[in-house]
Design a protein around this motif. Sequence first.
Motif, mmCIF file in Angstrom:
data_model
loop_
_atom_site.group_PDB
_atom_site.id
_atom_site.type_symbol
_atom_site.label_atom_id
_atom_site.label_comp_id
_atom_site.label_asym_id
_atom_site.label_seq_id
_atom_site.Cartn_x
_atom_site.Cartn_y
_atom_site.Cartn_z
ATOM 1 N N ASN A 124 38.126 57.231 16.113
ATOM 2 C CA ASN A 124 37.173 58.206 16.630
ATOM 3 C C ASN A 124 36.585 58.911 15.415
ATOM 4 N N VAL A 125 35.301 58.713 15.197
ATOM 5 C CA VAL A 125 34.639 59.275 14.020
ATOM 6 C C VAL A 125 34.053 60.630 14.402
ATOM 7 N N ALA A 126 34.584 61.685 13.763
ATOM 8 C CA ALA A 126 34.155 63.056 14.044
ATOM 9 C C ALA A 126 32.931 63.402 13.196
ATOM 10 N N PRO A 127 32.024 64.204 13.727
ATOM 11 C CA PRO A 127 30.810 64.560 12.996
ATOM 12 C C PRO A 127 31.060 65.659 11.970
ATOM 13 N N VAL A 128 31.811 65.311 10.932
ATOM 14 C CA VAL A 128 32.110 66.259 9.862
ATOM 15 C C VAL A 128 32.301 65.466 8.568
ATOM 16 N N LEU A 129 31.877 66.042 7.450
ATOM 17 C CA LEU A 129 32.142 65.464 6.139
ATOM 18 C C LEU A 129 33.264 66.273 5.515
#
Length: 169
Positions: A124-129
Amino acid sequence: MKTILWATLTANGNYAQSSPDNPPKKEALDDFATHAKAAGNFIVGRRTFEGMRGNGGGGPFGEIDIVVVSKNAAEIPGVTVVKSPQEALNYLQQKGYRTALISGGADIHNSFLGQGLVDEAIFNVAPVLEGKGLNLLIDKDNYRYKHVQLLDCKPLGNGVVQLRYAIER
């Protein structure tokens, strides 16, 4: 037995680290609960398990067989403690499970990956760097590659995207 590694990654590929400034996304947590209920179990490292418990974890997992992998941990009430990834899989297989869900943390994920014990990965790729983070590794010392096959890609909401891969053993 089919083994599924479940993890949340950052948009720049790090293993997502939760903190008060960067809590886990509800969509990812809901997805994990769905997978854990479907498998009937999950395997977790001791530090990650203690973090879950510290946050009131365990509530939705009352009927789920939790296996904690730890070289040093003594008995933990309500869960099974084993010393290795293979011992965790053996325990679940003896109990008749057809799927094992490997849920965290980075050391456990890397141990299962490094030993070639994973059939499928759900990221699950979270929208954060994230500036400095941990990586998922199949080999800590060498530049080794393992090709995977994309099985599914779908948005979970709130900017979270799920990638599901088959991993050849």
